[in-house]
Design an enzyme around this catalytic site. Structure first.
Site, PDB file in Angstrom:
ATOM      1  N   ASP A   1      -6.708   4.123  -4.820  1.00 17.86           N
ATOM      2  CA  ASP A   1      -7.445   4.003  -3.565  1.00 17.86           C
ATOM      3  C   ASP A   1      -8.093   5.380  -3.404  1.00 17.86           C
ATOM      4  O   ASP A   1      -8.241   6.097  -4.408  1.00 17.86           O
ATOM      5  CB  ASP A   1      -6.496   3.637  -2.401  1.00 17.86           C
ATOM      6  CG  ASP A   1      -7.249   3.134  -1.170  1.00 17.86           C
ATOM      7  OD1 ASP A   1      -7.591   1.947  -1.128  1.00 17.86           O
ATOM      8  OD2 ASP A   1      -7.533   3.933  -0.253  1.00 17.86           O
TER       9      ASP A   1
ATOM     10  N   LYS B   1       0.865  -1.188   0.000  1.00 16.73           N
ATOM     11  CA  LYS B   1       0.000   0.000   0.000  1.00 16.73           C
ATOM     12  C   LYS B   1       0.890   1.223   0.000  1.00 16.73           C
ATOM     13  O   LYS B   1       2.038   1.155   0.434  1.00 16.73           O
ATOM     14  CB  LYS B   1      -0.868   0.028   1.262  1.00 16.73           C
ATOM     15  CG  LYS B   1      -2.151   0.801   1.063  1.00 16.73           C
ATOM     16  CD  LYS B   1      -3.204  -0.065   0.419  1.00 16.73           C
ATOM     17  CE  LYS B   1      -4.389   0.710  -0.054  1.00 16.73           C
ATOM     18  NZ  LYS B   1      -5.499  -0.198  -0.420  1.00 16.73           N
TER      19      LYS B   1
HETATM   20  N1  GLU Z   1      -7.170   0.089  -3.171  1.00 14.86           N
HETATM   21  C1  GLU Z   1      -7.924  -1.076  -3.514  1.00 14.86           C
HETATM   22  C2  GLU Z   1      -8.005  -1.990  -2.320  1.00 14.86           C
HETATM   23  O1  GLU Z   1      -8.114  -1.522  -1.207  1.00 14.86           O
HETATM   24  C3  GLU Z   1      -7.429  -1.734  -4.793  1.00 14.86           C
HETATM   25  C4  GLU Z   1      -6.005  -2.158  -4.811  1.00 14.86           C
HETATM   26  C5  GLU Z   1      -5.519  -2.666  -6.169  1.00 14.86           C
HETATM   27  O2  GLU Z   1      -6.310  -2.760  -7.114  1.00 14.86           O
HETATM   28  O3  GLU Z   1      -4.329  -2.976  -6.223  1.00 14.86           O
HETATM   29  O4  GLU Z   1      -8.007  -3.185  -2.413  1.00 14.86           O
END
Ligand code: GLU
Length: 449
Positions: A166, A126
């Site tokens: 996100d 993340k």
């Molecule tokens: N931010 C999204 C999540 O919380 C997607 C992450 C992604 O597609 O890599 O899963």
């Protein structure tokens, strides 16, 4: 609780007393894994848990950018490569003023287990920045994204770490980030980011995936209870991409989303966010950068409740789809008093741990955890990675069908994992156990490290 789990938890609390969200997510996952730890003494021997709660790597970087008036600003950029045991680090970037190490770490830890549940080879990561996109011009967003990627590009790649969106990072930002990556690397590597546009390697259905996947998961829960979605009312929060996807799929299936929320309050639309005009308006509201849900009430003549959350509204299904810790004890009590049967988390960790435990104890209430319910988003990101590496493009129907299957599998796997340990139809524990087992086994087989 198992003494080993307890000691690791105490260690986390002591070491990370200034990171409440991270401590919270570790506590939440650990509250379910006791039977697995009991069944695998080798995990304690290898001190697996202390390894698991420490990110493999986490770094910050300076992101300096110029506003439209020539003023300079400096933000902190983050990337946390939490766990790479089952695949390249994978997870979104969040641009929001409150982003800090605690938030990035809680999201990275959750992502590790969520990605494991998808069945695809993706590790957990993340990132983000404390940059606040609200009220910024397009040119400012572009300059920020370029500066952000200039600092990050050396540390990511299709087989290394694959960021996505996100909160505060959507298709536009991914485009600007990708453009800068390509410029710096001099190679065309679409697999380095997901959530890309349709013209340059994005997957069909990715924008809808989190919301659609959440409704597919909900459908499995309803089927388990011998009910159907048609005619049901759903209380949602937020008005971003995820809530948009839920509203759209719910409307297709004859259900209706009746609440939306924003930092300014919530709206109640008894007719539901069901017409194409209303559903499209969510996208327009988000793109306006005003970050106000009252605009919906003004446009469609429905109730607006300033400064309040929608959790007192009586609906068949509650789907908190905005952000972490949106549902605290006081809201949970209202939800229980309303006799709601389905509490389906969607946003990452939308419920405080005490509220979650309280809801899970309500007789007849079914609680589904976000790390399973929202996994369709990153799941379709995984499908985007496959399409990029194979240089092919699946149709909407093909992607949607795979998403559908994935959500069913996640639901069934979670239900089975809980049943295996005699926990009944406990989707929260089941998701934690299933995700944990997969990551744990991969780490052990690789010599832990
Ligand atoms: N931010 C999204 C999540 O919380 C997607 C992450 C992604 O597609 O890599 O899963």
């Amino acid at each position: 609780m198992n003494a080993y789990i307890n000691s690791v938890l105490e260690n986390v609390k002591k070491k990370h007393s200034d990171e409440p969200e991270f401590v919270q997510t570790v506590e939440e996952v650990f509250s379910s894994i006791e039977p697995v730890i009991d069944a695998h003494p080798e995990y304690e021997k290898a001190d697996l848990l202390n390894r698991m709660v420490e990110p493999e790597r986490m770094f910050t970087f300076r992101v300096c950018w110029q506003d439209d008036n020539g003023g300079w600003h400096t933000n902190i950029g983050y990337r946390c490569q939490f766990n790479g045991a089952i695949g390249p680090y994978k997870g979104g970037l969040r641009f929001q003023a409150n982003v800090c190490p605690s938030i990035i770490k809680f999201l990275g830890f959750e992502q590790t287990f969520k990605n494991a549940l998808t069945g695809l080879p993706m590790g957990g990561g993340k990132g983000g920045s404390d940059f606040d996109p609200a009220g910024k011009s397009d040119a400012e967003i572009l300059r920020f994204c370029q500066s952000y990627m200039t600092a990050l590009y050396r540390y990511i790649g299709p087989d290394i770490d694959v960021p996505a969106g996100d909160m505060g990072v959507g298709g536009r930002e991914i485009g600007y980030l990708f453009g800068q990556y390509r410029r710096l690397k001099g190679t065309y590597e679409p697999g380095v980011l997901t959530g890309k546009g349709q013209t340059y390697g994005g997957s069909l259905i990715r924008p809808e995936a989190t919301g659609f996947g959440a409704v597919y998961y909900l459908n499995e829960v309803l089927a388990h209870e011998k009910e159907t979605i048609s005619g049901k009312t759903i209380a949602c929060a937020g008005f971003g991409n995820v809530t948009w996807g839920i509203a759209k799929k719910a409307a297709q299936l004859g259900a209706k989303v009746v609440t939306l929320s924003g930092p300014d309050g919530y709206i109640y639309d008894p007719d539901g966010v069901v017409t194409p005009e209303k559903i499209d308006y969510l996208v327009e509201m988000r793109a306006s950068g005003r970050n106000r849900v009252q605009d919906y009430a003004d446009k469609f003549g429905v109730e607006f409740h300033a400064g309040e959350k929608p959790w007192g509204v009586k609906a068949d299904i509650i789907m908190p789809s905005a952000m972490q810790n949106d549902v605290k004890m006081e809201s949970a009590e209202k939800i229980a008093a309303n006799g709601v049967k389905y509490y389906i988390e969607v946003a990452n960790m939308p419920t405080t741990n005490d509220a979650l435990a309280f809801l899970m104890k309500q007789p007849g209430m079914i609680v589904a955890p976000s790390k399973a319910v929202n996994a369709g988003g990153v799941g379709v990101s995984g499908l985007e990675m496959s399409q990029n590496s194979e240089r092919l493009r699946w149709t909407s129907e093909e992607v949607d069908e795979q998403l559908h299957r994935m959500m069913k599998t996640i639901h069934d796997m979670s239900a089975e994992a809980a049943a295996e340990y005699g926990l009944g139809y406990n989707l929260v524990a089941g998701a934690n156990i299933a995700g944990f087992k997969k990551v744990a086994e991969a780490m052990m087989e690789q010599g832990v490290f």
